[in-house]
Structures are given as structure tokens and as C-alpha cells.
Design an enzyme around this catalytic site. Structure first.
Site: not given
Length: 335
Positions: A182, A153
Site C-alpha cells: 500500500h 488502491d
């Protein structure tokens, strides 16, 4: 210094390129590759030809292979599990990957309880709590040594922000913290805290900003669709996984100081974080200063923009359910 790293799920789409990257780290002296499929021995033979220090060996579940792979390991990296396919969410992966992570965590608790454990297997929001519950039951849980790897990310935030402002080659210069979790809306890139600062032409344009954050949050879908059923985000995940592991190694074993990386870690007893985000969660991705003990210090989330604060509320609701799902998987008696 001797340093053994065990990679569990080493024959998979993430495992193979991640194994190759780990083999190139000069600090690693022993690389143990484990998988349930026999081809892992061929993967190990292939990677072993790379002229770097790590002695590389492949293990299967036969002949106590998992025991041998884990015994003496100081770092364990877990990309094991099934990949996403078109139309699948990370939650669709839960039942299969939850069982895999549970079984691997039980082996870690038995054979290398002091190792640093880096979980990549999705859904990370649930699999990290699963590993923690297994370690608690075994009496080996150390919250400073368990990490959910959310680095992809962070990587996507830098790359996609640079692309959004027409500076695609400038991706490496943007450092953007990512907090939350996530998966989808739990991923909160703090674009307002980018160093160097992103231009107001992006931050001040609501439509551009919303589109960029959505792209970061659902970047995995972009890859799944582009591969048209032939795979998921394996190569970028391998890169991101390696990046986090080598940063951990530099802080934990090589004496480097000031190493900060966002990671999904145990936050139950962190009153200052609860005050910042308005809720107490057992796990949360936050900038972490790494050190010889693993988690040296959790850094503040910092000031959020008004839009980021609204996204945080959405992230918290989903994250709480994902954590509970992982904990229940271990604590609920099986029929």
C-alpha cells in the site's frame, strides 16, 4: 445482534468522515470514538444526532478513555496518525505513526484481544507488521483477524481505469484486484484481470498503461498536491475504509458468503502464494475471502501479464524492507 466498533483516531481528517459513515451502518449498535484531542467528544456528540442505531460515545486518553473505548469492541479501526504533507513519502511518517500504532495495539491486546483489527495508519506496509509483533508479544496474535486496509488502491483502480478509457461514470462496474502493498511501487493493480475486461486499446498501449498504473500507485500525491498543504487523501480513504469494514461486517457478523476483498494480511505460512510470487513474505496484499473467522481463505494472485510480472519484482524488493522495518521497530531494544 449487538456489534461494537471502536474507531481510534476519530477526530482526524480520515476519522471524522469515517465515523459518520460507520454511524450509518445499521448493523453497528455501539460506536466508540477515541482520540487524544478533546474535540473527539464534540465529534461524537455531532455524529450521535444521526438517526441510526449506533449509540455513539467519544473518549479521550483521560479517565481510562482508551480502555473504555476498546472494552467489548468486536471491530477496531485505526486511522490514527499524522497525515502526509507535500513532499512527504509514507516512510517520512514512519517514526510518529509507528509509535502510535504500537501503543494502540498494546491496548487492543489488553482490552479486546479477539477483535478484528483494521489498520489504516500509514505506512501500512510497516504498521501492520508492528501491530502483529505487539500481538505476538502479548500472546494474542491471530493472523485471521488483522487486516491492512488497501481498499483505496482498489477504489482508485476502478475509478482511474474508467477515466482512462473515457467512461468516467462507469467506474463502479470495474472490479480490479490489487496485490502487493500500500505504497508507491508496492501497489500492483492487476488491470489484466479486470472484470469486465478493460479494452485492448488501453491494455495494449504501453504508454497509456504505464501512465495509468503510475497514477494509481501515486494517487495520494495527486491529492496532497491538489490540497496544497492543507491535507491529504482523507475523504476517499474514509470511504475506502468504510467500504472494507462494512464488507467485513457482512461476512463476519451477518452471514454473507462469497465476500472477497484485497487486503494486506499475514502470509508467512502460505506456500502456494510464495510459489506464485516467487518469494516468501510475512505480509502481502492479496484477494481475501472473508468469513466469521475473518480471513476465511486467501485466493490466488492469478496469471499476470508480462508487464505486471516486471512490476511485481519491483514491489517485492521494497515490500520486504518495509516489513523488516516494522518488525525491527518492535524487536530492537530502545536505548
Amino acid at each position: 445482534m449487538s456489534l461494537k466498533v471502536a474507531l481510534l483516531g476519530a477526530a482526524g481528517g480520515i476519522g471524522q468522515p469515517l465515523g459518520l459513515l460507520l454511524k450509518q451502518n445499521p448493523a453497528i449498535t455501539e460506536l466508540a470514538l477515541f482520540d487524544v484531542v478533546p474535540v473527539v467528544k464534540g465529534v461524537a456528540a455531532d455524529i450521535s444526532h444521526v438517526n441510526s442505531p449506533a449509540v455513539t460515545t467519544g473518549y479521550t486518553k483521560d479517565d481510562d478513555g482508551l480502555k473504555h473505548a476498546l472494552t467489548g469492541a468486536q471491530v477496531v479501526v485505526i486511522p490514527a496518525g499524522v497525515p502526509r504533507k507535500p513532499g512527504m513519502t509514507r516512510d517520512d511518517l514512519f517514526n510518529i505513526n509507528a509509535g502510535i500504532v504500537r501503543d494502540l495495539a498494546q491496548a487492543i491486546a489488553e482490552f479486546c484481544p479477539k477483535a478484528f483489527v483494521c489498520v489504516i495508519s500509514n505506512p501500512v506496509n510497516s504498521t501492520v507488521p508492528i501491530a502483529a509483533e505487539v500481538f505476538k508479544a502479548a500472546g494474542t496474535f491471530d493472523p485471521k483477524r488483522l487486516f491492512g486496509v488497501t481498499t483505496l488502491d482498489v477504489v482508485r483502480s476502478s475509478t482511474m481505469s474508467a477515466q482512462a478509457i473515457g467512461d468516467p461514470t462507469g467506474a463502479p462496474k470495474y472490479t480490479i484486484p490489487v496485490v502487493g502493498g500500500h505504497s508507491g511501487v508496492t501497489i500492483l493493480p492487476l488491470l489484466s484481470q479486470s472484470k469486465p475486461a478493460l479494452p485492448e486499446s488501453l491494455l495494449g498501449d504501453n504508454e497509456k498503461l504505464k501512465a495509468l498504473i503510475h497514477r494509481i500507485q501515486f494517487g495520494g500525491d495527486e491529492v496532497v498536491e491538489a490540497k496544497a498543504g492543507a491535507g491529504s487523501a482523507t475523504l476517499s480513504m474514509a470511504y475506502a475504509g468504510y467500504y472494507f469494514v462494512q464488507r467485513l461486517i457482512s461476512a463476519a457478523f451477518e452471514g454473507k458468503t462469497g465476500v472477497v476483498e484485497p487486503s494486506y494480511v499475514y502470509t508467512k505460512d502460505e506456500a502456494s502464494l510464495a510459489s506464485e510470487i516467487g518469494e516468501s513474505l510475512d505480509f502481502f496484499s492479496v484477494p481475501v475471502e472473508l468469513g466469521p473467522e475473518g480471513v476465511k481463505k486467501l485466493l490466488p494472485v492469478g496469471k499476470l501479464s508480462e508487464y505486471e510480472a516486471s512490476l511485481l519484482k519491483a514491489a517485492l524488493g521494497e515490500l520486504s524492507g518495509s516489513i523488516s522495518k516494522g518488525v525491527s521497530f518492535i524487536q530492537t531494544p530502545k536505548l
